[in-house]
Each structure stands twice: as structure tokens, then as C-alpha cells.
Design a protein around this motif. Structure first.
Motif, PDB file in Angstrom:
ATOM      1  N   LYS A 195      -4.589  -7.704  -7.616  1.00  0.00           N
ATOM      2  CA  LYS A 195      -6.056  -6.610  -7.384  1.00  0.00           C
ATOM      3  C   LYS A 195      -5.323  -5.618  -6.996  1.00  0.00           C
ATOM      4  O   LYS A 195      -4.243  -5.274  -6.412  1.00  0.00           O
ATOM      5  N   ALA A 196      -6.016  -4.308  -7.157  1.00  0.00           N
ATOM      6  CA  ALA A 196      -5.772  -3.026  -6.587  1.00  0.00           C
ATOM      7  C   ALA A 196      -6.910  -2.313  -6.266  1.00  0.00           C
ATOM      8  O   ALA A 196      -7.894  -2.379  -6.809  1.00  0.00           O
ATOM      9  N   GLU A 197      -6.799  -1.292  -5.222  1.00  0.00           N
ATOM     10  CA  GLU A 197      -7.965  -0.426  -4.793  1.00  0.00           C
ATOM     11  C   GLU A 197      -7.381   0.922  -4.611  1.00  0.00           C
ATOM     12  O   GLU A 197      -6.448   1.182  -4.004  1.00  0.00           O
ATOM     13  N   ILE A 198      -8.059   1.940  -5.479  1.00  0.00           N
ATOM     14  CA  ILE A 198      -7.529   3.209  -5.390  1.00  0.00           C
ATOM     15  C   ILE A 198      -8.448   4.085  -4.874  1.00  0.00           C
ATOM     16  O   ILE A 198      -9.647   4.046  -5.092  1.00  0.00           O
ATOM     17  N   ASN A 199      -8.245   5.161  -4.004  1.00  0.00           N
ATOM     18  CA  ASN A 199      -9.104   6.068  -3.437  1.00  0.00           C
ATOM     19  C   ASN A 199      -8.586   7.596  -3.704  1.00  0.00           C
ATOM     20  O   ASN A 199      -7.290   7.858  -3.976  1.00  0.00           O
ATOM     21  N   GLY A 200      -9.263   8.749  -3.634  1.00  0.00           N
ATOM     22  CA  GLY A 200      -8.905   9.887  -3.679  1.00  0.00           C
ATOM     23  C   GLY A 200      -8.676  10.305  -5.126  1.00  0.00           C
ATOM     24  O   GLY A 200      -9.436   9.780  -6.097  1.00  0.00           O
TER      25      GLY A 200
ATOM     26  N   GLN B 239       0.802  -1.098   0.075  1.00  0.00           N
ATOM     27  CA  GLN B 239      -0.020   0.079  -0.180  1.00  0.00           C
ATOM     28  C   GLN B 239       0.968   1.196  -0.044  1.00  0.00           C
ATOM     29  O   GLN B 239       2.093   1.244   0.319  1.00  0.00           O
ATOM     30  N   GLY B 240       0.174   2.189  -0.418  1.00  0.00           N
ATOM     31  CA  GLY B 240       1.036   3.670  -0.744  1.00  0.00           C
ATOM     32  C   GLY B 240       0.034   4.612  -0.200  1.00  0.00           C
ATOM     33  O   GLY B 240      -1.227   4.472  -0.545  1.00  0.00           O
ATOM     34  N   ASN B 241       0.490   5.776   0.307  1.00  0.00           N
ATOM     35  CA  ASN B 241      -0.254   6.936   0.681  1.00  0.00           C
ATOM     36  C   ASN B 241       0.380   8.228  -0.162  1.00  0.00           C
ATOM     37  O   ASN B 241       1.426   8.538   0.118  1.00  0.00           O
ATOM     38  N   GLY B 242      -0.417   8.722  -0.902  1.00  0.00           N
ATOM     39  CA  GLY B 242       0.065  10.065  -1.624  1.00  0.00           C
ATOM     40  C   GLY B 242      -0.510  11.296  -1.118  1.00  0.00           C
ATOM     41  O   GLY B 242      -0.680  12.372  -2.054  1.00  0.00           O
ATOM     42  N   GLY B 243      -0.873  11.352   0.386  1.00  0.00           N
ATOM     43  CA  GLY B 243      -1.373  12.587   0.870  1.00  0.00           C
ATOM     44  C   GLY B 243      -2.713  12.941   0.227  1.00  0.00           C
ATOM     45  O   GLY B 243      -3.543  12.232   0.024  1.00  0.00           O
ATOM     46  N   VAL B 244      -2.698  14.396  -0.189  1.00  0.00           N
ATOM     47  CA  VAL B 244      -3.812  14.528  -1.024  1.00  0.00           C
ATOM     48  C   VAL B 244      -4.420  13.847  -2.266  1.00  0.00           C
ATOM     49  O   VAL B 244      -5.539  13.952  -2.527  1.00  0.00           O
ATOM     50  N   ALA B 245      -3.462  13.537  -2.911  1.00  0.00           N
ATOM     51  CA  ALA B 245      -3.400  12.821  -4.102  1.00  0.00           C
ATOM     52  C   ALA B 245      -4.231  11.298  -3.906  1.00  0.00           C
ATOM     53  O   ALA B 245      -4.891  10.869  -4.646  1.00  0.00           O
ATOM     54  N   GLY B 246      -4.445  10.937  -2.744  1.00  0.00           N
ATOM     55  CA  GLY B 246      -5.160   9.541  -2.158  1.00  0.00           C
ATOM     56  C   GLY B 246      -4.251   8.361  -1.953  1.00  0.00           C
ATOM     57  O   GLY B 246      -3.345   8.623  -1.498  1.00  0.00           O
ATOM     58  N   HIS B 247      -4.735   7.488  -1.747  1.00  0.00           N
ATOM     59  CA  HIS B 247      -3.786   6.320  -1.526  1.00  0.00           C
ATOM     60  C   HIS B 247      -4.322   4.866  -2.510  1.00  0.00           C
ATOM     61  O   HIS B 247      -5.477   5.101  -2.742  1.00  0.00           O
ATOM     62  N   ALA B 248      -3.362   4.092  -2.448  1.00  0.00           N
ATOM     63  CA  ALA B 248      -3.634   2.786  -3.038  1.00  0.00           C
ATOM     64  C   ALA B 248      -3.287   1.516  -2.349  1.00  0.00           C
ATOM     65  O   ALA B 248      -2.247   1.734  -1.613  1.00  0.00           O
ATOM     66  N   LYS B 249      -4.106   0.646  -2.424  1.00  0.00           N
ATOM     67  CA  LYS B 249      -3.747  -0.888  -1.964  1.00  0.00           C
ATOM     68  C   LYS B 249      -3.660  -1.837  -2.970  1.00  0.00           C
ATOM     69  O   LYS B 249      -4.481  -1.658  -3.796  1.00  0.00           O
ATOM     70  N   GLY B 250      -2.823  -2.814  -2.892  1.00  0.00           N
ATOM     71  CA  GLY B 250      -2.886  -3.801  -3.791  1.00  0.00           C
ATOM     72  C   GLY B 250      -2.260  -5.125  -3.366  1.00  0.00           C
ATOM     73  O   GLY B 250      -1.671  -5.031  -2.275  1.00  0.00           O
TER      74      GLY B 250
END
Length: 78
Positions: free
Chosen positions: A38-43, A6-17
Motif C-alpha cells: 500500500k502507498a499514500e502520496i500527498n502534495g 516514508q519519505g518527505n520531498g519538501g514542496v513536492a509532498g511526501h509519501a508513506k507506504g
């Protein structure tokens, strides 16, 4: 097996996979490796290009497992 990240891009959102990996014996000297990525992206990331990110994650997973297979095959012939 399961691989996750997983990663966190601050205001850009975050992703898990990740990838679910299954190993199945196919005779005494052969193993079949199957995986589902699989991947899950938000923001903002999701708004701008979730399809592109998911397809890139799947492509990178395929490259990883191909490289893994190449290394295993090299070690078997050495």
C-alpha cells in the motif's frame, strides 16, 4: 508482519507506504508468504502521478519478495 517506510520531498509532498505480510505453514517444510502493498502520496506528487507511484511501489514490493524467496530457496538447497 508489517513493513513500513516514508519519505518527505519538501514542496513536492511526501509519501508513506508499506506491506502487510502473512506467513502460513503449508506442511512441515513449506511456508506460504502473502503480502499486500500500500502507498499514500500527498502534495504535488499526488497531483502529478499517484497512480504511477503506487504501481511502482507494488512492482518494487513484488521484486523484493521474489528476491527474498530466491535467497531462501538457495539456502534450503545448500
Amino acid at each position: 508482519f508489517s513493513l513500513t517506510g516514508q519519505g518527505n520531498g519538501g514542496v513536492a509532498g511526501h509519501a508513506k507506504g508499506g506491506a502487510d505480510v502473512t506467513l502460513t505453514a503449508d506442511g512441515p517444510d513449506k511456508t506460504i508468504l502473502r503480502y499486500t502493498a500500500k502507498a499514500e502520496i500527498n502534495g504535488k506528487l499526488a497531483q502529478l502521478g499517484s497512480r504511477l507511484i503506487v504501481s511502482t511501489a507494488k512492482k518494487l514490493a513484488a521484486q523484493f519478495f521474489q528476491s527474498f524467496a530466491d535467497v531462501v530457496n538457495e539456502n534450503q538447497t545448500a
